[in-house]
Design a protein around this motif. Structure first.
Motif, PDB file in Angstrom:
ATOM      1  N   ARG A 729       0.859  -1.361  -0.121  1.00  0.00           N
ATOM      2  CA  ARG A 729      -0.111  -0.003   0.020  1.00  0.00           C
ATOM      3  C   ARG A 729       0.723   1.247   0.039  1.00  0.00           C
ATOM      4  N   ILE A 730       0.449   2.409  -0.741  1.00  0.00           N
ATOM      5  CA  ILE A 730       1.019   3.528  -0.606  1.00  0.00           C
ATOM      6  C   ILE A 730      -0.072   4.607  -0.174  1.00  0.00           C
ATOM      7  N   THR A 731       0.294   5.359   0.571  1.00  0.00           N
ATOM      8  CA  THR A 731      -0.586   6.388   1.262  1.00  0.00           C
ATOM      9  C   THR A 731      -0.349   7.690   1.183  1.00  0.00           C
ATOM     10  N   VAL A 732      -1.165   8.384   0.410  1.00  0.00           N
ATOM     11  CA  VAL A 732      -0.992   9.737   0.012  1.00  0.00           C
ATOM     12  C   VAL A 732      -1.808  10.817   0.643  1.00  0.00           C
ATOM     13  N   GLU A 733      -1.124  11.855   1.309  1.00  0.00           N
ATOM     14  CA  GLU A 733      -1.500  12.825   2.331  1.00  0.00           C
ATOM     15  C   GLU A 733      -1.259  14.118   1.869  1.00  0.00           C
ATOM     16  N   ALA A 734      -2.191  15.012   2.168  1.00  0.00           N
ATOM     17  CA  ALA A 734      -1.901  16.264   1.859  1.00  0.00           C
ATOM     18  C   ALA A 734      -1.578  16.858   3.318  1.00  0.00           C
ATOM     19  N   ILE A 735      -0.456  17.471   3.301  1.00  0.00           N
ATOM     20  CA  ILE A 735      -0.008  17.975   4.768  1.00  0.00           C
ATOM     21  C   ILE A 735      -0.067  19.622   4.679  1.00  0.00           C
ATOM     22  N   ASP A 736      -0.029  19.951   5.850  1.00  0.00           N
ATOM     23  CA  ASP A 736      -0.089  21.499   5.979  1.00  0.00           C
ATOM     24  C   ASP A 736       1.509  21.645   6.487  1.00  0.00           C
ATOM     25  N   ASN A 737       1.505  23.241   6.877  1.00  0.00           N
ATOM     26  CA  ASN A 737       2.926  23.602   6.746  1.00  0.00           C
ATOM     27  C   ASN A 737       3.815  23.248   7.980  1.00  0.00           C
ATOM     28  N   ARG A 738       3.067  22.332   8.903  1.00  0.00           N
ATOM     29  CA  ARG A 738       3.533  21.949  10.204  1.00  0.00           C
ATOM     30  C   ARG A 738       3.700  20.482   9.754  1.00  0.00           C
ATOM     31  N   GLY A 739       3.233  19.789   8.855  1.00  0.00           N
ATOM     32  CA  GLY A 739       3.548  18.437   8.592  1.00  0.00           C
ATOM     33  C   GLY A 739       2.323  17.653   9.187  1.00  0.00           C
ATOM     34  N   ASN A 740       1.170  18.268   9.415  1.00  0.00           N
ATOM     35  CA  ASN A 740      -0.116  17.526   9.796  1.00  0.00           C
ATOM     36  C   ASN A 740      -0.876  17.168   8.702  1.00  0.00           C
ATOM     37  N   LEU A 741      -1.637  16.230   8.922  1.00  0.00           N
ATOM     38  CA  LEU A 741      -2.805  16.191   7.639  1.00  0.00           C
ATOM     39  C   LEU A 741      -3.539  17.358   7.739  1.00  0.00           C
ATOM     40  N   MET A 742      -3.907  17.578   6.216  1.00  0.00           N
ATOM     41  CA  MET A 742      -5.022  18.711   6.211  1.00  0.00           C
ATOM     42  C   MET A 742      -6.352  18.081   6.002  1.00  0.00           C
ATOM     43  N   LEU A 767      -8.216  12.530  -2.772  1.00  0.00           N
ATOM     44  CA  LEU A 767      -7.880  12.378  -1.393  1.00  0.00           C
ATOM     45  C   LEU A 767      -9.303  12.873  -0.530  1.00  0.00           C
ATOM     46  N   THR A 768      -9.683  11.902   0.262  1.00  0.00           N
ATOM     47  CA  THR A 768     -11.080  12.427   0.989  1.00  0.00           C
ATOM     48  C   THR A 768     -10.555  12.616   2.312  1.00  0.00           C
ATOM     49  N   GLY A 769     -10.937  13.828   2.665  1.00  0.00           N
ATOM     50  CA  GLY A 769     -10.516  14.437   4.009  1.00  0.00           C
ATOM     51  C   GLY A 769      -8.991  14.130   4.015  1.00  0.00           C
ATOM     52  N   GLY A 770      -8.112  14.665   3.083  1.00  0.00           N
ATOM     53  CA  GLY A 770      -6.853  14.849   2.760  1.00  0.00           C
ATOM     54  C   GLY A 770      -5.958  13.641   2.905  1.00  0.00           C
ATOM     55  N   ILE A 771      -6.625  12.467   2.609  1.00  0.00           N
ATOM     56  CA  ILE A 771      -5.779  11.169   2.303  1.00  0.00           C
ATOM     57  C   ILE A 771      -6.464  10.187   1.600  1.00  0.00           C
ATOM     58  N   SER A 772      -5.542   9.395   1.268  1.00  0.00           N
ATOM     59  CA  SER A 772      -6.209   8.022   0.552  1.00  0.00           C
ATOM     60  C   SER A 772      -4.863   7.133   0.339  1.00  0.00           C
ATOM     61  N   SER A 773      -5.393   6.039   0.063  1.00  0.00           N
ATOM     62  CA  SER A 773      -4.148   4.918  -0.429  1.00  0.00           C
ATOM     63  C   SER A 773      -4.331   4.333  -1.566  1.00  0.00           C
ATOM     64  N   PHE A 774      -3.317   3.566  -2.107  1.00  0.00           N
ATOM     65  CA  PHE A 774      -3.453   2.617  -3.245  1.00  0.00           C
ATOM     66  C   PHE A 774      -2.652   1.375  -3.182  1.00  0.00           C
ATOM     67  N   TRP A 775      -2.706   0.447  -3.835  1.00  0.00           N
ATOM     68  CA  TRP A 775      -2.010  -0.770  -3.725  1.00  0.00           C
ATOM     69  C   TRP A 775      -1.251  -0.861  -5.185  1.00  0.00           C
ATOM     70  N   ILE A 776      -0.092  -1.427  -5.045  1.00  0.00           N
ATOM     71  CA  ILE A 776       0.653  -1.663  -6.299  1.00  0.00           C
ATOM     72  C   ILE A 776       1.151  -3.000  -6.121  1.00  0.00           C
ATOM     73  N   ARG A 777       0.795  -3.994  -7.349  1.00  0.00           N
ATOM     74  CA  ARG A 777       1.490  -5.291  -7.109  1.00  0.00           C
ATOM     75  C   ARG A 777       2.329  -5.683  -8.302  1.00  0.00           C
ATOM     76  N   THR A 778       3.192  -6.818  -7.720  1.00  0.00           N
ATOM     77  CA  THR A 778       4.450  -7.042  -8.773  1.00  0.00           C
ATOM     78  C   THR A 778       3.946  -7.875 -10.074  1.00  0.00           C
ATOM     79  N   ALA A 779       4.687  -7.701 -10.980  1.00  0.00           N
ATOM     80  CA  ALA A 779       4.288  -8.197 -12.161  1.00  0.00           C
ATOM     81  C   ALA A 779       5.045  -9.349 -12.635  1.00  0.00           C
ATOM     82  N   GLY A 780       6.081 -10.100 -11.716  1.00  0.00           N
ATOM     83  CA  GLY A 780       6.866 -11.056 -12.226  1.00  0.00           C
ATOM     84  C   GLY A 780       8.218 -10.852 -12.273  1.00  0.00           C
TER      85      GLY A 780
END
Ligand code: GAL
Length: 809
Positions: A729-742, A767-780
């Protein structure tokens, strides 16, 4: 010697089936290439039609088996196919299965062509067939479809060892005994020798026993006992010591080995609570559904294991219930390894079907117990259909079956009805009493209707009583977290309870008759992407601070977010001794855990009740200072300070008089201490103290703006060429100037991948409420992966490597 080969790559899939499909033809024009685990339909995140995944599909696989396998028994093992299937090899029907959550095998021996190409066809029926549990009425979860777990191809000698069952009759004895029941299949009667060896978690040989056995024809069970085992370390949540038993069988030219992990532990539910290895342990945990966005149930090893890590390590839970079915082997492996206790139950949801349905359910119970018999993490078999009515005949049978297959483990069976007939060893009860008021759980006697106390475990609470989205308003998110805290507090405080497992770990997909109208039940302490709501911190903050400091403010830190306005009060979920708060560079006060509200919690939450700078009252006498503090606390608890009453004004005027202050000034200061209207932007620093030292610090507050996005992978190395594909999983987060989740950013981001991986799900998502995730998989393939994510707020990159698989332990 048995050969067991992962059979997951390069299947062919078609979302339809005709009676011509099972013939042995290798024409695969309409099919697309897939790997297992596979979901029959990648669904949107929400708002889809649940019928979209309920259809019949076909899977094909072209495969060769070695000429050397001639004379062997060739078996195909399926770990899970939703919900029923039929299997053909070269056009010959070789078997099938009904029930989507348990493993089964089909025998290909008579149909397979050695040294030649073979065609395997699987017809997968993912409709909600009324004759298969959990179906027949409404169900509050989706079951998706497809061959969603792994498959194995096995070639075994004419005499082979199919599995071993391990038992330690009294783990609390100084010198221990291990019984190893070996299930051996022989085509005809013969003599054999079997050696069972036990290895410690460090790989040292602890004991060994060899026996000569006369094997009957067919499948039989033979017990070998290792006695006087010394210096065995017990298994428990803090020390999940896993031993390995290896059974080696020789019969003429046939040789076979079976290896299983085992933990020495005793687990007993009693009217006085739950005892692990003779010590009372309170069970605190959450229910888990095994579903994910887009991929449904079809996730590989690493992703399954991650859930156990979130529950045990991130939240500090010691128990999970696999609601409402047997779950992935990988998840349970992680429970064994991490020390997360499990209640595992048969598939179902409130409805009990006709006779054939019950027979299927009994079969599933047997398949579940056989599969998971050796797991130390499992301490209770759930042998009732979740929340069904009493059924004396049926539940007498499920209990008898569980006890006969596994005399060592107790049974439970979750009900929501009070005074239900107790045929199990443990009264497992969904107690939804808590609605935000004083009462949390029913008194035992009201629940059971029984004269004397019985072993009692609460298996659900909260959930639909307070559905909460991760992006809801602060007050709702706070109350959600507090309700979980109240349930933990009650579970810990009630002497007659083994503990409480609340509803639930992760938001999950559901049918139209449940949820928020978008096919999601927002009942998790994490969302479906496994991103935490504040309620997750209710659990995490109970962890031992010596192991990990937790300090999570439960607030958007803005004065206009709450009803009526004002920044305070807000909670901090923390295991610190106290939190020192600074406002705009000036010290406010030290705030302490709310012991009086949560007497049984190891770490009650801290409530920040006001934002009045300490120096305003520094000139007051000690007594006045204390009185003033109490006054502020009391008033803030009653509501914000915006409307002062006559008595407030009189009290403040007297104080101002006594210390020569301007009355209006003091009143304004008090009003401002709520962080309400008419004040400049409030920026806060929270400093957590533990064991006499400042141990953590967070900056929050109003002077914030979006400063960028971050992308964090759960893992930096994935493996290609293992049992099947790998994923993270990779998590994407929008952050503010202090590094907190927006928390209120809703914007679309786009993912681009370079390297030998692909996305599970869409490349563009909000990004819902500033955050979301996605998954990647290997391909061999192996190689470097670069992931870039771009949105309005910014662009970011992260990287990981795909390496060649190392053999799994
Ligand atoms: C219970 C049920 C769960 C879930 C939960 C929601 O009644 O057992 O599956 O529906 O309610 O709170």
């Amino acid at each position: 010697m048995k050969e067991r080969i992962p059979f997951n790559d390069s299947w062919l899939y078609k979302p339809s089936f005709t009676s011509a499909d099972p013939c042995g033809t290798t024409d695969t024009a309409e099919y697309s290439r897939v790997d297992l685990p596979h979901t029959n339909k990648i669904l949107p995140y929400n708002c889809f039609d649940e019928a979209e995944c309920q259809f019949i599909s076909s899977y094909k696989k072209l495969f060769r088996v070695s000429k050397n396998w001639e004379g062997k028994t060739v078996l195909l093992e399926f770990e899970g196919v939703m919900a029923a299937c039929d299997v053909w090899c070269n056009g010959i029907h070789v078997g099938g299965h009904e029930g989507g959550f348990t493993p089964f095998q089909v025998d290909l021996t008579a149909a397979v062509r050695f040294g030649e190409e073979n065609v395997l066809t699987v017809k997968v029926d993912s409709t909600e067939r009324k004759d298969i549990p959990p179906f027949g009425n409404v169900v509050d979860y989706l079951t998706y479809g497809g061959i969603y777990r792994e498959v194995w191809l096995t070639a075994a000698d004419p005499v082979f060892l199919s599995r071993i069952f391990l038992d330690c009759p009294d783990p609390l004895e100084e010198e221990k005994t291990l019984h190893c029941s070996c299930e051996i299949t022989a085509r005809q009667t013969c003599e054999s020798t079997v050696t069972v060896t036990l290895f410690s978690p460090q790989g040292e040989k602890i004991g060994e026993q060899t026996e000569t056995l006369s094997l009957g024809q067919g499948c039989g069970k033979y017990r070998i006992t290792l006695s006087h085992l010394q210096k065995i370390a017990l298994w428990d949540p803090d020390h999940p010591n896993l031993y390995t038993a290896e059974a080696e069988m020789r019969a003429g030219d046939n040789r076979d080995i079976c290896t299983e992990r085992f933990g020495f532990r005793s687990a007993r539910f009693t009217p006085e609570g739950f005892f692990l290895n003779g010590k009372r342990v309170k069970l605190i945990g959450l229910n888990r559904h095994q579903s994910w966005p887009y991929a449904g149930y079809a996730m590989p090893r690493r992703v399954q294991r991650k859930d156990a890590q979130l529950l045990k390590e991130e939240l500090g839970c010691n128990m999970v219930r696999t609601s409402h079915y047997p779950q992935s082997r990988h998840f349970l492996d992680a429970c064994d390894e991490m020390g997360l206790l499990v209640m595992e139950e048969i598939p179902g949801w409130q409805h009990i079907g006709e006779e054939a349905w019950k027979e299927r359910s009994l079969k599933e119970l047997e398949e579940m117990i056989v599969r998971d018999y050796n797991r130390p993490s499992i301490v209770l078999w759930g042998v009732r259909i979740n929340e069904s009515q009493d059924d004396h005949g049926f539940y007498t049978r499920t209990n008898a079956l569980a006890h006969s297959l596994d005399p060592g483990r107790q049974t439970g069976g979750t009900r929501y009805i009070q005074r239900s007939e107790l045929l199990e060893d443990v009264y497992t009860y969904n107690d939804f009493t808590h609605d935000g008021g004083e009462e949390v759980f029913r008194p035992q006697q009201e629940t059971t209707g029984l004269e004397s106390p019985v072993p009692l475990l609460v298996t659900e609470s909260n959930g639909h009583m307070y559905p909460t989205k991760r992006f809801d308003q602060e007050q709702r998110l706070t109350e959600h977290a507090l309700r979980h805290l109240r349930v933990i507090n009650e579970s810990l405080g009630r002497e007659d309870l083994a503990g409480g497992i609340s509803w639930c770990a992760f938001d999950y997909h559901t049918h139209s008759s449940f949820g928020s109208g978008d096919k999601i039940c927002y009942h998790g302490v994490f969302d479906m992407f496994r991103n935490p709501k504040y309620a997750a911190y209710a659990y995490a903050s109970q962890k031992n601070p010596a192991m990990q400091i937790v300090m999570e403010p439960v607030t958007a830190a803005s004065r206009g977010e709450k009803d009526g306005g004002g920044m305070v009060p807000f909670y901090i979920m923390t295991n610190c001794d106290f939190v020192r708060v600074y406002k705009n560079g000036k010290q406010v006060a030290d705030f302490y855990p709310q012991k009086e509200d949560f007497p049984y919690l190891p770490h009650p939450p801290v409530m920040v009740i006001h934002l009045m700078e300490a120096d305003v009252i520094s000139g007051f006498s000690g007594e006045d200072r204390q009185q003033f503090q109490e006054y502020l606390d009391k008033r803030m608890r009653e509501g914000t300070l915006t409307g002062l009453r006559q008595e407030d004004l009189e009290y403040l005027a007297k104080l101002a008089h006594k210390y020569g202050l301007d009355v209006k000034g003091l009143v304004t200061t008090v009003i401002k201490s709520a962080g309400g209207w008419g004040d400049i932007a409030n920026n806060l620093v929270l400093e957590g103290f533990w064991d006499g030292r400042a141990v953590c610090r967070r900056e929050i507050g109003e002077g914030k703006y979006a400063a960028g996005i971050t992308a964090k992978p759960d893992d930096t190395v994935l493996y290609a060429g293992g049992e099947t594909y790998d994923a993270t999983r990779i998590t994407v987060e929008a952050i503010d100037n202090r590094g907190n989740l927006m928390p209120f950013i809703q914007e679309c981001v786009e993912v681009k991948l370079e390297g030998p991986v692909s996305l599970i799900g869409p490349a563009r998502f909000p990004l819902t409420g500033g955050i979301s995730s996605f998954w990647i998989r290997t391909a061999g393939e192996t190689g470097s992966v670069r992931i870039s994510v771009e949105g309005m707020t910014g662009r970011t990159e992260c990287a990981l490597e795909v390496e060649l698989a190392v053999p799994l332990t």
